[in-house]
Design an enzyme around this catalytic site. Structure first.
Site, PDB file in Angstrom:
ATOM      1  N   TYR A  81       0.748  -1.376  -0.118  1.00 52.85           N
ATOM      2  CA  TYR A  81      -0.062  -0.064   0.044  1.00 52.85           C
ATOM      3  C   TYR A  81       0.908   1.196   0.091  1.00 52.85           C
ATOM      4  CZ  TYR A  81      -3.044   3.672   1.715  1.00 52.85           C
ATOM      5  OH  TYR A  81      -3.990   4.844   1.802  1.00 52.85           O
TER       6      TYR A  81
ATOM      7  N   GLU B  10      -3.837   7.368  -3.308  1.00 51.38           N
ATOM      8  CA  GLU B  10      -3.536   6.290  -2.790  1.00 51.38           C
ATOM      9  C   GLU B  10      -3.462   5.114  -3.743  1.00 51.38           C
ATOM     10  OE1 GLU B  10      -5.892   4.824   0.502  1.00 51.38           O
ATOM     11  OE2 GLU B  10      -7.409   3.737  -1.004  1.00 51.38           O
TER      12      GLU B  10
END
Lengths: 291, 380
Positions: free
Chosen positions: B102, B189
């Site tokens: 991530y 993101e």
């Protein structure tokens, strides 16, 4: 005493010739605030209807008037630059009313203000008032009453409602501050509480919080460790859905963080009573000061 | 403002972040064509703003074009959390995933800066990782518009625990940061950022949120706004200078000020009712705004009673009462309305409302209780 603003406040108004700036300058003068001039680039040398000198830059205004505070009513596109200009001129207190400043700009502005050693209140706030001494902002002066309770809030109208409820119960205020509804503001509860703690004329503080961020949680921690004066809290947004901006850019629950429940829990954990309604809040403060 | 995955990945590509080839499709035939063009394994992914697409069956990985068409048929037209799926993307998925991570960058109100959030655990809900295993999340931040080169270097190699990927990850970090700065993102993101069996670091899925306050200087972003995906009422309200959020209850609220509007919703709930919306009409008493606000509330079939809660500050309550009476004349209001005015010139305002069908209340609490009674079909 009171904090931040009083009879010695010498205020300039950035955006004094604009619609909001000129209207609120009249209101502030009528309240008795010492407004000493204003700034509108390109209109330097003019005099306002109220007889105040207009300057092209903040520095010129400070040099000519010895101003020690400024209030900003310029449009969002120019507001970040206006705050930075005030900080560069080292004005100790900068109050920014403007709503809608891009958050990225506020990152830079925040640190510029810190670096210059100034204090910023706002943006997206109603301002600061020390009843019967000085009003710097847009709040209705007549609902306030001089007294010994400090008020700090992330909201505007809700603050008026609560101040009015206090005044109706005979509870006056030392200073009321709207810190602003944006994600990044110049001063938060945590920054301002120490001033009330040190103020001889403040006996208790009312905090009006809302969803979003962790300012209330951090403040609760500080209260638990450092504050001797009683604090009363109220937190709104319990019914707000996740992921939606509730009017204020900063009032948003995201990823399960910033909920009203979390803030209420944090305050309760350090013994700060959290009222469930506005009447309950005002009654609790009145009860404390009845004797 | 949010944009769907395919647009987020197009922006990633613009900023030098590798993304797998993808094709937007709105029909099963188009899904088939795209899958045939890519050849081999593809992913068919629903394009809606809500999370939990995978769990809802909105993402299918299929081995060939025929199955891709079938997946497209299933996904196009399904509802995910009440939102109909009108678009899918077909993503080339030939490479094997070796590791998932991530990587996100946010405008961080806590540090008053820009924070990077990294986790070697990707493809999962980062908030869950943060809550359950915070030690798996690494963050670093900067307080300026300069890319924090040194910290980024420290963390880049750690993401996949593989020095060979350090330069690729660093490039992704630089791209993501530049995207946030240039496009005023509140969040950008990549989840997951994957390392594949070809040794490539690729953004497989992503999300971008933009700072609404900055949209005035981002016409290219504003142009991406997908009216299908937004609540039409919320957009219309915004155009009229109102701030409106739809909820599930039956008491329509009209309030001046965001904080007071939230307090009003909370009070309704506290006394046993259900708010139908958040609505801040702002400081103005302009009949135009009030009329539009009434129309919004009346347009919601669930609403059984309306509560108007106004605190007059600089704006005077008698002006507000005038605005309300004016709108009452102009639109056909069929629902019971409870109104409470307080603050500047409240008495004058309340006096003006006497003799009208409006139900007045002396206090905030009394108004809330009356509105709740009416919403339940009882007398106020």
């Amino acid at each position: 005493m009171s904090i931040l603003v009083d009879k010695d406040t010498r205020l300039i108004v950035q955006g004094i010739t604009g619609r909001d700036g000129s209207f609120h300058t009249k209101q502030m003068l009528a309240y008795g605030t010492q407004v000493v001039g204003g700034v509108t680039p390109g209109k330097g040398g003019q005099t306002t209807e109220d007889g105040l000198p207009v300057f092209n830059s903040v520095q010129e205004a400070v040099d000519a008037t010895s101003a020690n505070a400024t209030v900003i009513y310029v449009p969002a596109q120019f507001a970040a630059a206006a705050v930075t200009e005030a900080a560069a001129a080292k004005i100790p207190l900068i109050v920014c009313i403007t709503e809608g400043i891009p958050v990225l700009d506020m990152v830079e502005v925040y640190h510029a203000v810190q670096g210059a050693g100034c204090r910023l209140i706002g943006p997206n706030c109603p301002g600061v008032i020390s009843p019967d001494k000085a009003k710097v902002g847009i709040m209705p002066g007549q609902i306030h009453k001089p007294g010994r309770v400090g008020v700090i809030s992330r909201s505007g109208t809700l603050t008026y409602e609560i101040v009015n409820s206090l005044t109706e119960r005979g509870i006056g205020q030392s200073t009321c501050i709207g810190v602003g509804g944006d994600p990044i503001v110049g001063s938060g509860f945590r920054d301002l509480l120490p001033l009330f703690e040190e103020d001889d004329e403040t006996d208790a503080v009312v905090l009006i919080g809302e969803i979003g961020g962790d300012e209330e949680e951090r403040t609760a921690e500080y209260i638990g460790e450092h504050l001797s004066k009683p604090v009363f809290a109220y937190v709104v947004g319990q019914t707000a859905p996740e992921g939606k901006r509730m009017g204020h850019a900063g009032a948003i629950v995201s990823g399960g963080a910033g909920t009203a429940a979390s803030k209420i829990k944090a305050f309760s954990a350090v013994g700060v009573p959290v009222a469930r309604t506005i009447d309950e809040l005002a009654d609790a403060v009145a009860e404390k000061f009845k004797a | 403002m949010k944009i769907p995955e395919y647009q987020a990945k197009e922006m990633f590509a613009d900023y030098g972040i590798p993304v797998p080839p993808q094709q937007l499709a709105v029909t099963p035939d188009a899904v088939y064509e795209a899958a045939r063009k890519f050849g081999g394994t593809v992913a068919v992914k629903a394009q809606v703003h809500v999370g939990g697409r995978g769990k809802a069956g909105g993402i299918k990985v299929v081995p060939n074009a025929d199955e891709a068409r079938a997946a497209g048929e299933r996904i196009l037209g399904m509802d995910i959390k009440g939102i109909p799926v009108k678009k899918v993307i077909v993503v080339e998925s030939a490479a094997e995933i070796v590791k998932e991570a991530y990587l996100g960058v946010i405008l961080d109100r806590g540090v008053k800066g820009i924070s990077f959030i990294c986790s070697a655990e990707g493809g999962v809900d980062i908030e869950e990782v943060a809550a359950k295993t915070p030690e798996k999340i690494l963050t670093f931040h900067t307080l300026s518009r300069e890319f924090p080169e040194e910290e980024a270097r420290t963390f880049a190699g750690q993401l996949f625990n593989d020095d060979a990927t350090e330069q690729s990850v660093l490039n992704v970090m630089r791209g993501l940061f530049r995207l946030l700065i240039e496009k005023d993102c509140s969040l950008a993101e990549i989840n997951p950022l994957v390392l594949n069996d070809r040794g490539e670091v690729v953004a497989l899925d992503g999300k971008i949120n933009f700072d609404d306050n900055a949209l005035f200087r981002l016409p290219d972003i504003e142009a991406l706004r997908d009216m299908d995906e937004e609540d039409v009422n919320e957009i219309e309200a915004k155009e009229k200078g109102l701030s409106f959020i739809q909820l599930d209850g039956d008491i329509g609220c009209m309030v001046n000020g965001a904080g007071l509007a939230m307090a009003t919703m909370d009070m309704i709930k506290f006394f046993g009712g259900e708010p139908a919306n958040f609505l801040d009409v702002g400081g103005s008493s302009s009949p135009d705004k009030v009329i539009h606000a009434f129309k919004l509330l009346m347009g919601n079939a669930k609403v059984k009673a309306i509560l108007v809660n106004i605190f007059g500050g600089i704006t005077r309550c008698d002006d507000i009462a005038k605005g309300i009476l004016e709108s009452y004349k102009q639109i056909d209001i069929t629902l019971p309305i409870v109104i409470r005015l307080s603050g500047t010139n409240a008495e004058e305002g309340m006096a003006m409302l006497e003799g009208t069908p409006l139900i007045t209340a002396e206090s905030f609490e009394a108004a809330v209780k009356k509105a709740i009674a009416l919403s339940k079909g009882e007398a106020a």
